[in-house]
Design an enzyme around this catalytic site. Structure first.
Site, PDB file in Angstrom:
ATOM      1  N   LYS A  61      -3.659 -60.344  77.443  1.00  0.00           N
ATOM      2  CA  LYS A  61      -4.506 -60.150  76.258  1.00  0.00           C
ATOM      3  C   LYS A  61      -5.880 -59.603  76.635  1.00  0.00           C
ATOM      4  O   LYS A  61      -6.426 -58.717  75.961  1.00  0.00           O
ATOM      5  CB  LYS A  61      -4.649 -61.477  75.503  1.00  0.00           C
ATOM      6  CG  LYS A  61      -5.332 -61.336  74.149  1.00  0.00           C
ATOM      7  CD  LYS A  61      -5.605 -62.678  73.497  1.00  0.00           C
ATOM      8  CE  LYS A  61      -4.392 -63.272  72.843  1.00  0.00           C
ATOM      9  NZ  LYS A  61      -4.250 -62.860  71.430  1.00  0.00           N
ATOM     10  N   ARG A  87      -2.362 -60.779  65.373  1.00  0.00           N
ATOM     11  CA  ARG A  87      -2.586 -61.324  66.718  1.00  0.00           C
ATOM     12  C   ARG A  87      -3.826 -62.196  66.699  1.00  0.00           C
ATOM     13  O   ARG A  87      -4.788 -61.871  65.995  1.00  0.00           O
ATOM     14  CB  ARG A  87      -2.819 -60.183  67.724  1.00  0.00           C
ATOM     15  CG  ARG A  87      -1.595 -59.457  68.031  1.00  0.00           C
ATOM     16  CD  ARG A  87      -1.813 -58.319  69.002  1.00  0.00           C
ATOM     17  NE  ARG A  87      -0.537 -57.673  69.139  1.00  0.00           N
ATOM     18  CZ  ARG A  87       0.408 -58.070  69.973  1.00  0.00           C
ATOM     19  NH1 ARG A  87       0.187 -59.063  70.803  1.00  0.00           N
ATOM     20  NH2 ARG A  87       1.575 -57.474  69.999  1.00  0.00           N
ATOM     21  N   ILE A  89      -7.208 -63.381  68.010  1.00  0.00           N
ATOM     22  CA  ILE A  89      -8.290 -62.724  68.763  1.00  0.00           C
ATOM     23  C   ILE A  89      -8.652 -63.618  69.961  1.00  0.00           C
ATOM     24  O   ILE A  89      -8.856 -64.822  69.809  1.00  0.00           O
ATOM     25  CB  ILE A  89      -9.529 -62.520  67.860  1.00  0.00           C
ATOM     26  CG1 ILE A  89      -9.177 -61.648  66.639  1.00  0.00           C
ATOM     27  CG2 ILE A  89     -10.697 -61.929  68.645  1.00  0.00           C
ATOM     28  CD1 ILE A  89      -8.905 -60.196  66.931  1.00  0.00           C
ATOM     29  N   ASN A 103     -11.630 -62.381  58.752  1.00  0.00           N
ATOM     30  CA  ASN A 103     -10.172 -62.306  58.548  1.00  0.00           C
ATOM     31  C   ASN A 103      -9.836 -62.632  57.099  1.00  0.00           C
ATOM     32  O   ASN A 103     -10.567 -63.357  56.428  1.00  0.00           O
ATOM     33  CB  ASN A 103      -9.485 -63.310  59.487  1.00  0.00           C
ATOM     34  CG  ASN A 103      -7.971 -63.261  59.372  1.00  0.00           C
ATOM     35  OD1 ASN A 103      -7.384 -62.181  59.279  1.00  0.00           O
ATOM     36  ND2 ASN A 103      -7.329 -64.414  59.367  1.00  0.00           N
ATOM     37  N   HIS A 105      -6.736 -64.301  54.928  1.00  0.00           N
ATOM     38  CA  HIS A 105      -5.525 -65.110  55.136  1.00  0.00           C
ATOM     39  C   HIS A 105      -4.931 -65.493  53.780  1.00  0.00           C
ATOM     40  O   HIS A 105      -5.657 -65.925  52.885  1.00  0.00           O
ATOM     41  CB  HIS A 105      -5.871 -66.363  55.949  1.00  0.00           C
ATOM     42  CG  HIS A 105      -4.658 -67.157  56.282  1.00  0.00           C
ATOM     43  ND1 HIS A 105      -3.779 -66.789  57.290  1.00  0.00           N
ATOM     44  CD2 HIS A 105      -4.137 -68.272  55.713  1.00  0.00           C
ATOM     45  CE1 HIS A 105      -2.791 -67.659  57.328  1.00  0.00           C
ATOM     46  NE2 HIS A 105      -2.981 -68.567  56.389  1.00  0.00           N
TER      47      HIS A 105
HETATM   48  C1  GAR Z   1      -2.017 -59.785  53.794  1.00  0.00           C
HETATM   49  O1  GAR Z   1      -1.369 -60.490  52.777  1.00  0.00           O
HETATM   50  C2  GAR Z   1      -2.901 -60.699  54.616  1.00  0.00           C
HETATM   51  O2  GAR Z   1      -3.436 -61.755  53.858  1.00  0.00           O
HETATM   52  C3  GAR Z   1      -1.926 -61.213  55.636  1.00  0.00           C
HETATM   53  O3  GAR Z   1      -1.148 -60.102  55.973  1.00  0.00           O
HETATM   54  C4  GAR Z   1      -0.990 -59.286  54.824  1.00  0.00           C
HETATM   55  C5  GAR Z   1      -1.192 -57.844  55.207  1.00  0.00           C
HETATM   56  O4  GAR Z   1      -0.786 -56.985  54.185  1.00  0.00           O
HETATM   57  N1  GAR Z   1      -2.614 -61.733  56.775  1.00  0.00           N
HETATM   58  C6  GAR Z   1      -2.182 -62.768  57.485  1.00  0.00           C
HETATM   59  O5  GAR Z   1      -1.138 -63.350  57.248  1.00  0.00           O
HETATM   60  C7  GAR Z   1      -3.071 -63.152  58.654  1.00  0.00           C
HETATM   61  N2  GAR Z   1      -2.663 -64.392  59.209  1.00  0.00           N
HETATM   62  P1  GAR Z   1      -1.156 -55.442  54.219  1.00  0.00           P
HETATM   63  O6  GAR Z   1      -0.707 -54.903  55.574  1.00  0.00           O
HETATM   64  O7  GAR Z   1      -0.389 -54.823  53.104  1.00  0.00           O
HETATM   65  O8  GAR Z   1      -2.643 -55.340  54.041  1.00  0.00           O
END
Ligand code: GAR
Length: 191
Positions: A61, A87, A89, A103, A105
């Site tokens: 990493k 990933r 960080i 971020n 979530h």
């Molecule tokens: C989003 O829903 C975001 O909240 C989630 O990935 C998706 C990406 O969608 N993130 C996570 O789960 C982070 N742990 P996108 O590629 O269409 O923007």
């Protein structure tokens, strides 16, 4: 303020960010760990530089994060916006960008951190879930919360329906968070 957006997949949230006129000029770079991801096409269509890498091509990493750091420095990036970057960080990036990585979530943290947050909420029989914007620290979705928005779960909602509802909210919610960040030039978002 110069931003880099990190993403791993479809990039619908990246799209929502660049569709916002006040945000678009601040986005200098997209970083993506899956060269085949659709977000790469989106960036190319908008002539935004993309750095793609494959983690497997690096020893560890720290090695790939050093390669990312090099790109961030090349574009004089001040702030990192994670938008579906799958990933954790590591210390290499965190040390250099302390309090300068946020971020998105898809749950009301601290509930349902980690992968499959939407399915986790369904499995737990929740009546509501939501989305969270937070600062990134060394933990998995544990950093200080900036803002949250709620999403109601109907009995008939399955993964597909709830994911669609979450995305719909995210596409307004996250650009608003990033807009505030730009307006305040990153201040006021400190821990
Ligand atoms: C989003 O829903 C975001 O909240 C989630 O990935 C998706 C990406 O969608 N993130 C996570 O789960 C982070 N742990 P996108 O590629 O269409 O923007």
């Amino acid at each position: 303020m110069k931003l880099a957006v990190f993403a791993s997949g479809n990039g619908s949230n990246f799209q929502a960010l660049i569709d916002e006129a006040t945000i678009r000029p601040h986005i200098e770079l997209v970083v993506c760990d899956r060269p085949e991801a659709y977000v790469v096409k989106r960036a190319e269509q908008h002539a935004i530089p993309v750095f793609t890498f494959s983690a497997k091509a690096f020893a560890n990493k720290a090695a790939y994060e050093n390669a990312i750091l090099h790109e961030l420095e090349k574009y004089a990036v001040d702030f990192v916006v994670l938008a579906g970057y799958m990933r954790l960080i590591g210390p290499t990036l965190l040390t250099k960008f302390l309090n300068r990585i946020i971020n998105l979530h898809p749950s009301l943290l601290p509930k349902f951190p980690g992968k499959d947050a939407i399915q986790q909420a369904l499995d737990a029989g929740e009546r509501e879930t939501g989305v969270t914007a937070h600062f990134v620290d060394e933990g998995m979705d544990t950093g200080p919360v900036i803002d949250q928005a709620r999403v109601l779960i109907k009995k008939e909602d399955g993964l597909e329906e709830l994911t669609a509802k979450i995305h719909q909210i995210e596409h307004h919610f996250y650009p608003n968070v990033v807009k505030q960040l730009i307006l305040k030039q990153g201040e006021g978002f400190e821990k």
